[in-house]
Design an enzyme around this catalytic site. Sequence first.
Site, short mmCIF file in Angstrom:
data_model
loop_
_atom_site.label_atom_id
_atom_site.label_comp_id
_atom_site.label_asym_id
_atom_site.label_seq_id
_atom_site.Cartn_x
_atom_site.Cartn_y
_atom_site.Cartn_z
N HIS A 144 30.76 -1.54 -12.92
CA HIS A 144 30.46 -2.87 -13.05
C HIS A 144 31.64 -3.57 -12.64
CE1 HIS A 144 28.52 -6.26 -14.57
NE2 HIS A 144 29.89 -6.63 -15.29
N THR A 186 34.31 7.14 29.57
CA THR A 186 35.14 7.28 28.31
C THR A 186 34.05 8.43 27.34
OG1 THR A 186 33.83 5.40 27.63
CG2 THR A 186 36.36 5.40 28.14
N THR A 246 26.46 7.12 23.94
CA THR A 246 25.88 5.52 23.59
C THR A 246 26.42 4.85 22.17
OG1 THR A 246 23.82 6.30 24.30
CG2 THR A 246 23.65 4.60 23.10
N ALA A 250 22.87 8.12 15.02
CA ALA A 250 24.06 8.78 15.37
C ALA A 250 24.56 9.65 14.32
CB ALA A 250 25.15 7.76 15.22
N ARG A 283 30.19 9.77 31.64
CA ARG A 283 30.92 8.16 31.40
C ARG A 283 32.28 8.39 31.60
NH1 ARG A 283 27.66 4.59 28.24
NH2 ARG A 283 25.91 5.83 27.32
C1 LIG Z 1 22.77 -1.26 20.65
C2 LIG Z 1 22.57 -0.09 19.69
C3 LIG Z 1 22.96 0.16 18.51
C4 LIG Z 1 23.04 1.49 17.82
N1 LIG Z 1 23.34 1.35 16.49
C5 LIG Z 1 23.31 2.39 15.59
C6 LIG Z 1 23.92 2.41 14.50
O1 LIG Z 1 24.31 1.50 14.00
N2 LIG Z 1 23.79 3.57 13.65
C7 LIG Z 1 23.24 4.91 14.45
O2 LIG Z 1 23.06 5.71 13.37
N3 LIG Z 1 22.82 4.74 15.60
C8 LIG Z 1 22.71 3.54 16.29
N4 LIG Z 1 22.23 3.73 17.49
C9 LIG Z 1 21.82 4.87 18.11
C10 LIG Z 1 22.81 5.81 18.33
O3 LIG Z 1 23.62 5.14 19.30
C11 LIG Z 1 22.43 7.14 18.89
O4 LIG Z 1 21.33 7.76 18.00
C12 LIG Z 1 23.36 8.28 19.17
O5 LIG Z 1 24.36 7.69 20.29
C13 LIG Z 1 22.62 9.64 19.89
O6 LIG Z 1 23.74 10.47 19.83
P1 LIG Z 1 23.53 11.62 20.95
O7 LIG Z 1 24.88 12.47 20.94
O8 LIG Z 1 22.45 12.22 20.77
O9 LIG Z 1 23.62 10.79 22.62
P2 LIG Z 1 24.28 9.75 23.10
O10 LIG Z 1 25.33 8.85 22.06
O11 LIG Z 1 23.43 8.90 23.79
O12 LIG Z 1 25.41 10.49 24.13
C14 LIG Z 1 24.91 11.37 25.34
C15 LIG Z 1 25.91 11.39 26.28
O13 LIG Z 1 25.52 12.26 27.29
C16 LIG Z 1 25.89 11.83 28.57
N5 LIG Z 1 25.06 12.43 29.62
C17 LIG Z 1 23.82 12.40 29.60
N6 LIG Z 1 23.31 13.23 30.39
C18 LIG Z 1 24.40 14.00 31.21
C19 LIG Z 1 24.68 14.63 32.12
N7 LIG Z 1 23.53 15.38 32.81
N8 LIG Z 1 25.82 15.26 32.33
C20 LIG Z 1 26.95 14.72 31.66
N9 LIG Z 1 26.78 13.72 30.92
C21 LIG Z 1 25.38 13.31 30.62
C22 LIG Z 1 25.68 10.41 28.41
O14 LIG Z 1 26.38 9.68 29.57
C23 LIG Z 1 26.17 9.93 27.05
O15 LIG Z 1 27.50 9.56 26.85
C24 LIG Z 1 22.47 2.44 18.16
C25 LIG Z 1 21.96 2.57 19.73
C26 LIG Z 1 22.09 1.23 20.51
C27 LIG Z 1 21.62 1.60 21.84
#
Ligand SMILES: Cc1cc2nc3c(=O)[nH]c(=O)nc-3n(C[C@H](O)[C@H](O)[C@H](O)COP(=O)(O)OP(=O)(O)OC[C@H]3O[C@@H](n4cnc5c(N)ncnc54)[C@H](O)[C@@H]3O)c2cc1C
Length: 464
Positions: free
Chosen positions: A443, A39, A43, A319, A37
């Site tokens: 409280h 930035t 996600t 997250a 990405r």
């Molecule tokens: C609308 C929405 C709301 C959410 N709200 C919440 C919330 O309030 N609380 C909560 O706990 N969770 C929430 N989540 C879920 C949370 O976003 C995810 O559980 C969390 O981001 C997972 O983290 P991660 O590090 O596993 O992966 P991600 O955050 O998905 O990050 C993975 C990263 O890896 C990068 N990537 C993938 N493949 C490659 C590659 N081959 N080479 C280089 N880069 C790569 C991607 O671009 C991405 O930036 C929400 C999700 C969504 C969609």
Amino acid sequence: MAEYDYDVLVIGSGPGGYVAAIRAAQLGLRTACVESRETLGGTCLNVGCIPSKAMLHASEYFDAAANGAMAKMGIKVTPELDLPTMHAQRQDAVKQLTGGIEYLFKKNKVTWLKGRGAFVDAHTVQVGEQAVTAKDIVIATGSSVTALPGVTIDQKVIVDSTGALELARVPEHLVVIGGGVIGLELGSVWRRLGAKVTVVEYLDQILPGFDGDVRKESNKIFKKQGLEFKLSTKVTAVAVNGDKATLTVEPAAGGAPETIEADVVLVSIGRRPNTDGLALEKAGLATNQRGQIEIDHSFKTSVAGIWAIGDVVPGPMLAHKAEDEGIAVADNIAGRTGIVNHDVIPSVVYTWPEIAGVGLTEEAARETGSEIKVGKFPMLGNSRAKTNHEPDGFVKIIADAKSDRVLGVWCIASVGGTMIAQAAQAMEFGATSEDIAYTCHAHPTHSEAIKEAAMAVQGKPIHI
Ligand SMILES: Cc1cc2nc3c(=O)[nH]c(=O)nc-3n(C[C@H](O)[C@H](O)[C@H](O)COP(=O)(O)OP(=O)(O)OC[C@H]3O[C@@H](n4cnc5c(N)ncnc54)[C@H](O)[C@@H]3O)c2cc1C
């Protein structure tokens, strides 16, 4: 010269990956993080937790002004929606927080390798033109939206969660396919801003995985707020005509189909692990039937030196779970002991009121075969909630009948997401319901309802 370019290479900079990279660097390991990405933050920071909470928070203010909640407290206002400004503050939150991760990378000397990573072998990852080697590699590639077969996301009429965060106008009728956390949060945003919202859910109840009482009660609360539900209903087709969509739905158990007209359709039926293009096979890895990378309790995959965490591995897609796994995996790589207690991962739905839980649901606790005790306390009996005009919801504590050990805590309360932290901490310490009941709570706070629910496990709450 070092044998490898880096000690640790993390693929993905979401809450799992960026935390793993920072902790690895803090532990003295030469660390790089690959992110495709523009930035950092994955996600969560770019299109998930943070922007959705920015829209939920802002729309909550609008709703309080529009639905008479403020007038009830002597504040008369007629709100006017300035959607571009609401979106701008969302974008600003994302910019600041993703920029914050970039700052933390620099501060901790984590190298950001910009581009997509793909395995060349178990210790080499190709990033653009560069082949980068590392002693240990952490896969933290997260997840993407699950597609509905036959339905094409155009981010205009048919949107996924990313499109639903950015709608340029309030839809007249938004149909949300899927009554899970993301669908309910984003459905709530647009309902508050004036849309008619219909949630179509295949199961007979919303919020799969949550405690049964919580699922039923939250459904009632959402209905009262004006969300419409079509439960036990499946979507069989979505046709787009210009700027409108027609959904064909039918009872999940079979029966006569009907159609629903919508001007925006949000597809939120779940998320799937990101492994496409990673060339896992070149490292000797494969995914399981659900597309996830299997790991052991220390986050090791089946290939020595390759680890995986976050949404790409089994477990709840959250997250904070990814973050904790990020710290633990770095600790393990550095030869320390990194542990995540997967039995105590809180879940929160950031609607109004908030819905939160940790540990076992009542249903799951009964399935274990052990005898249980359940204590429940309504928010109506909590002085702070009552004073704040927040009567909806309850706290429910499930404890083992013999040991009194707390097995699960569930709540629906305006600040339920904050309240659940004390329950998680108590459970980490192996608390009994009596421990919670005898802990002095300030409280007047909403958290007193947790104490009262614990007293209700013993059958003796005070304020009900
Ligand atoms: C609308 C929405 C709301 C959410 N709200 C919440 C919330 O309030 N609380 C909560 O706990 N969770 C929430 N989540 C879920 C949370 O976003 C995810 O559980 C969390 O981001 C997972 O983290 P991660 O590090 O596993 O992966 P991600 O955050 O998905 O990050 C993975 C990263 O890896 C990068 N990537 C993938 N493949 C490659 C590659 N081959 N080479 C280089 N880069 C790569 C991607 O671009 C991405 O930036 C929400 C999700 C969504 C969609």
